[in-house]
Every structure is written in structure tokens, then in C-alpha cells.
Scaffold this active site. Structure first.
Site, PDB file in Angstrom:
ATOM      1  N   TRP A  21      43.500  43.067  -1.630  1.00 42.45           N
ATOM      2  CA  TRP A  21      44.857  42.640  -1.296  1.00 42.45           C
ATOM      3  C   TRP A  21      45.666  43.793  -0.715  1.00 42.45           C
ATOM      4  O   TRP A  21      46.521  43.588   0.130  1.00 42.45           O
ATOM      5  CB  TRP A  21      45.551  42.071  -2.532  1.00 42.45           C
ATOM      6  CG  TRP A  21      45.465  42.957  -3.735  1.00 42.45           C
ATOM      7  CD1 TRP A  21      46.297  43.986  -4.068  1.00 42.45           C
ATOM      8  CD2 TRP A  21      44.481  42.901  -4.777  1.00 42.45           C
ATOM      9  NE1 TRP A  21      45.899  44.583  -5.243  1.00 42.45           N
ATOM     10  CE2 TRP A  21      44.792  43.931  -5.697  1.00 42.45           C
ATOM     11  CE3 TRP A  21      43.389  42.094  -5.017  1.00 42.45           C
ATOM     12  CZ2 TRP A  21      44.022  44.147  -6.844  1.00 42.45           C
ATOM     13  CZ3 TRP A  21      42.639  42.316  -6.152  1.00 42.45           C
ATOM     14  CH2 TRP A  21      42.947  43.325  -7.055  1.00 42.45           C
ATOM     15  N   TYR A  57      45.398  37.734   2.612  1.00 41.42           N
ATOM     16  CA  TYR A  57      45.643  39.168   2.601  1.00 41.42           C
ATOM     17  C   TYR A  57      45.637  39.683   4.037  1.00 41.42           C
ATOM     18  O   TYR A  57      44.588  39.888   4.645  1.00 41.42           O
ATOM     19  CB  TYR A  57      44.590  39.913   1.777  1.00 41.42           C
ATOM     20  CG  TYR A  57      44.406  39.396   0.371  1.00 41.42           C
ATOM     21  CD1 TYR A  57      45.436  38.716  -0.297  1.00 41.42           C
ATOM     22  CD2 TYR A  57      43.216  39.595  -0.312  1.00 41.42           C
ATOM     23  CE1 TYR A  57      45.264  38.247  -1.588  1.00 41.42           C
ATOM     24  CE2 TYR A  57      43.041  39.129  -1.603  1.00 41.42           C
ATOM     25  CZ  TYR A  57      44.061  38.451  -2.230  1.00 41.42           C
ATOM     26  OH  TYR A  57      43.878  37.992  -3.508  1.00 41.42           O
ATOM     27  N   GLN A 177      39.711  32.881 -11.944  1.00 43.96           N
ATOM     28  CA  GLN A 177      40.340  34.175 -11.649  1.00 43.96           C
ATOM     29  C   GLN A 177      41.814  34.146 -12.043  1.00 43.96           C
ATOM     30  O   GLN A 177      42.653  33.688 -11.273  1.00 43.96           O
ATOM     31  CB  GLN A 177      40.206  34.540 -10.163  1.00 43.96           C
ATOM     32  CG  GLN A 177      40.744  35.945  -9.884  1.00 43.96           C
ATOM     33  CD  GLN A 177      40.537  36.430  -8.467  1.00 43.96           C
ATOM     34  OE1 GLN A 177      41.326  37.223  -7.960  1.00 43.96           O
ATOM     35  NE2 GLN A 177      39.476  35.980  -7.812  1.00 43.96           N
ATOM     36  N   TYR A 205      42.290  39.652 -12.047  1.00 44.76           N
ATOM     37  CA  TYR A 205      42.964  40.365 -10.959  1.00 44.76           C
ATOM     38  C   TYR A 205      44.200  41.083 -11.481  1.00 44.76           C
ATOM     39  O   TYR A 205      44.784  40.712 -12.484  1.00 44.76           O
ATOM     40  CB  TYR A 205      43.268  39.447  -9.784  1.00 44.76           C
ATOM     41  CG  TYR A 205      44.407  38.454  -9.892  1.00 44.76           C
ATOM     42  CD1 TYR A 205      45.733  38.845  -9.697  1.00 44.76           C
ATOM     43  CD2 TYR A 205      44.154  37.094 -10.096  1.00 44.76           C
ATOM     44  CE1 TYR A 205      46.773  37.924  -9.731  1.00 44.76           C
ATOM     45  CE2 TYR A 205      45.179  36.161 -10.122  1.00 44.76           C
ATOM     46  CZ  TYR A 205      46.491  36.584  -9.944  1.00 44.76           C
ATOM     47  OH  TYR A 205      47.524  35.661  -9.970  1.00 44.76           O
ATOM     48  N   GLY A 206      44.541  42.164 -10.771  1.00 46.19           N
ATOM     49  CA  GLY A 206      45.684  42.972 -11.213  1.00 46.19           C
ATOM     50  C   GLY A 206      45.368  43.844 -12.404  1.00 46.19           C
ATOM     51  O   GLY A 206      46.243  44.101 -13.227  1.00 46.19           O
ATOM     52  N   CYS A 209      47.794  46.429 -12.875  1.00 45.87           N
ATOM     53  CA  CYS A 209      49.184  45.957 -12.833  1.00 45.87           C
ATOM     54  C   CYS A 209      49.944  46.563 -11.654  1.00 45.87           C
ATOM     55  O   CYS A 209      50.992  47.192 -11.816  1.00 45.87           O
ATOM     56  CB  CYS A 209      49.907  46.239 -14.148  1.00 45.87           C
ATOM     57  SG  CYS A 209      51.403  45.248 -14.375  1.00 45.87           S
ATOM     58  N   ARG A 210      49.352  46.353 -10.457  1.00 42.68           N
ATOM     59  CA  ARG A 210      49.985  46.789  -9.218  1.00 42.68           C
ATOM     60  C   ARG A 210      50.374  48.266  -9.231  1.00 42.68           C
ATOM     61  O   ARG A 210      51.416  48.673  -8.730  1.00 42.68           O
ATOM     62  CB  ARG A 210      51.181  45.891  -8.894  1.00 42.68           C
ATOM     63  CG  ARG A 210      50.721  44.471  -8.578  1.00 42.68           C
ATOM     64  CD  ARG A 210      51.800  43.449  -8.593  1.00 42.68           C
ATOM     65  NE  ARG A 210      52.353  43.183  -9.894  1.00 42.68           N
ATOM     66  CZ  ARG A 210      51.733  42.508 -10.869  1.00 42.68           C
ATOM     67  NH1 ARG A 210      50.507  42.079 -10.710  1.00 42.68           N
ATOM     68  NH2 ARG A 210      52.322  42.277 -12.016  1.00 42.68           N
ATOM     69  N   GLY A 282      42.228  47.370  -7.102  1.00 41.26           N
ATOM     70  CA  GLY A 282      42.719  47.484  -5.738  1.00 41.26           C
ATOM     71  C   GLY A 282      42.814  48.935  -5.298  1.00 41.26           C
ATOM     72  O   GLY A 282      43.186  49.809  -6.085  1.00 41.26           O
TER      73      GLY A 282
END
Length: 332
Positions: A21, A57, A177, A205-206, A209-210, A282
Site C-alpha cells: 500500500w 494502491y 484479512q 494488515y497494518g 499500525c501505519r 509495509g
């Protein structure tokens, strides 16, 4: 790198996957293609065998970069490609809406196969449930692709157990997911127990946490342009201060007990707490996959897990989930 088998298939991806992403540029402020290719190659060099992407994305750009990276790297048969469907956008728009119609899915799979430069997608996932399309229509479309051999496994993302049950009345389901990390655990209440009970793998996902759980953020970190974190309440005062304090305490625990960075602790928490999980990581630069080297050869203890929970409870007094990420349904 640890691996896991996706039940009902012969797919055995790594338990840590690269989520693209950030590479695609959607809501993350853009990306340099050559650097993105090097990032994917660096992940593959470290044993990553799952790449998770989506048309949304970068509006197809992330898939193109992944396709290019794998074409240049080779060893395509050793990589599980996971992508998604059922979101759409209009030219000139910077947002997406849900569209899980059969027509949309059948068009998107052809576009994704072309962009990814592959004859079959390893894991094809409905990105978000669409309240305007009957689940039977969505599932039937995925079933047809599965039977035709265009996809090797079927997954859903951001689905509830009830939605999964409705989907499985028509088509096979191999994975789910949900978002999951130390700060966002709503999935542990429903979809994760469901996946464990039904023998499904789940892709978390994450996991960082970004970026919060990298340990590299500070009080004056700024997010500009179309960066997703501008709309995430965790990155806004006063919550941002709470989450940063929790990360600082978690950093100390990781260092003192395991001589590891907090990033490695965050990913090990996903893996050690959930044996059927794949943690999606990511990255936008090659150096951001280097911490993968710190994941192997150790695990969190029961005492660690209790103390991690206590740290979060102490510092994060006003928690908030990932609800802000949900795209809208179509109008009309």
C-alpha cells in the site's frame, strides 16, 4: 523465514508478507518506482514469499511495480502473489468506492493479471464487502475465477463472520484479512476466532499500525499531502501523545528483555499470539525491510504478553480503531 500453509491449497507463503500500500502511492504521498522495485527485491532476498497488493494502491500502479519487480527478480514460482478486487475509482478522483459486482470483479482480474505479468493470482481477495451487491453474486464471480484457474485461492478482507458464512454458501474461502496490531485488536473479538475455528489463514494488515510501531515517530512528526495518517485519529492530539508514550515503554521492554527493536516486538506479537496469522509489513525503501533480520530465533513469553497489555492499558486511555479507513459504498 517462517512459513504457513493456506488450507485447501498448496500455497505455503512466509508468515511475514510485504504489503505494498505504501509502494503504490495511494494515500502515502507517492513512491519512486526504481526504489520500490529495490524494496521488493530486498524483501525477497530476506525470505519473504508473500506480496500483498491491490489495484486501489496507486490506482493500479502498485500492481505494475510488483509485476516489474518479479519479472526482474525471477523465481516467480516461489512467490505467492495476493491482490484484491471490488473497489473502483473514476478518472480524476482521489477516492475509491465499493463495487463487488460480477462485472467489476471479472474486469479487474484481467487488469490485475496483466499488470502483475502473471497467468494466475495466488490469492484473490474481496477488498471490502459491498452492501449494494448480493453476496451470492460476488461469491459466484470468485467461484468462476477459481474454477477457471485464474486464481489459486479465494480470500476476503474486512468481512465479518456473518458475511464470511454468506460467502461460503456459494464459494470456497481460504483466507481472511482484517486489520490487526498491538493498538488495533477489534478483529480478536470475532473474525480471528472465526478463522481459527473454520481453519482459515488470516493476513493481518497494518501490523506496524501505519508506522507507529516502528519506534521512529516523535511528537513533531508531520504528515502531508495525501498521507493516510492525516485522517487517522491516532496521529492527532491528544491521542498521538498517548500512543507515543506506549511505544516508548514497549521499546524499553523489547530492548531490556530481548535486545530487539520495538518493530520486531510488534511483528512477533502478531505471530506468537496467533498461530494461523501472516503479518503484513509495509515498506517503501530497501532499508525498511532490514529489521526483518531481527524476527527470527526468539519468541515472546507469556509474561511478555501480559506486560505488553499492561503497558498499552496504562498509556492509551482513549483508544481508537481503524474505522476511518473504510471506503464508502456507491451512491444511488
Amino acid at each position: 523465514m517462517e512459513s504457513i500453509t493456506i488450507p485447501g491449497t498448496d500455497l505455503t507463503p512466509s508468515r511475514v508478507g510485504l504489503g505494498t500500500w505504501a509502494i503504490g502511492g495511494w494515500k502515502w504521498g507517492g513512491a519512486d518506482d526504481a526504489n520500490a522495485v529495490r524494496t521488493i527485491h530486498a524483501a525477497l532476498d530476506r525470505g519473504i514469499t508473500l506480496i500483498d497488493t491491490a489495484p486501489a494502491y496507486g490506482f493500479g500502479h502498485s500492481e505494475e511495480v510488483v509485476g516489474r519487480a518479479l519479472a526482474e527478480y525471477g523465481q516467480r514460482d516461489k512467490v505467492v502473489l495476493a491482490t484484491k478486487t471490488a473497489l473502483e475509482w473514476q478518472e480524476g478522483s482521489d477516492g475509491v468506492v465499493r463495487n463487488a459486482s460480477a462485472a467489476r470483479i471479472e474486469k479487474e482480474v484481467e487488469d490485475s493479471l496483466r499488470r502483475l505479468r502473471t497467468e494466475a493470482i495466488g490469492l484473490y481477495q474481496i477488498h471490502w464487502p459491498d452492501p449494494r451487491v448480493p453476496m451470492e453474486e460476488t461469491a459466484n464471480a470468485m467461484q468462476r475465477l477459481y474454477r477457471a484457474g485464474k486464481i489459486r485461492a479465494v480470500g476476503v478482507s474486512n468481512f465479518s463472520p456473518e458475511q464470511c458464512d454468506a460467502f461460503r454458501e456459494v464459494a470456497p474461502l481460504h483466507s481472511v484479512q482484517p486489520p490487526l496490531n498491538l493498538f488495533e485488536r477489534d478483529a480478536e473479538r470475532d473474525i480471528i476466532p472465526y478463522a481459527q475455528r473454520e481453519g482459515l489463514v488470516f493476513l493481518a494488515y497494518g501490523a506496524l499500525c501505519r508506522g507507529l510501531l516502528t519506534g521512529k515517530m516523535h511528537a513533531d512528526s508531520a504528515f502531508t499531502g495525501d498521507d493516510l495518517r492525516q485522517s487517522d485519529p491516532k496521529f492527532q492530539s491528544p491521542r498521538f501523545t498517548q500512543y507515543l508514550a506506549a511505544v516508548e515503554a514497549l521499546t524499553q521492554l523489547a530492548r531490556e528483555r530481548h535486545d530487539k527493536p520495538v518493530l520486531a516486538l510488534a511483528v512477533r506479537w502478531v505471530l506468537d499470539s496467533h498461530p494461523n496469522a501472516i503479518a503484513l509489513w509495509g515498506a517503501r525503501r530497501p532499508d525498511q525491510v532490514t529489521p526483518l533480520d531481527a524476527l527470527g530465533g526468539w519468541s515472546l513469553t507469556a509474561s511478555d504478553l501480559r506486560d505488553i497489555d499492561a503497558i498499552i492499558d496504562e498509556h492509551v486511555t482513549d483508544p481508537v480503531g481503524p474505522e476511518f479507513m473504510a471506503p464508502p459504498a456507491r451512491e444511488g
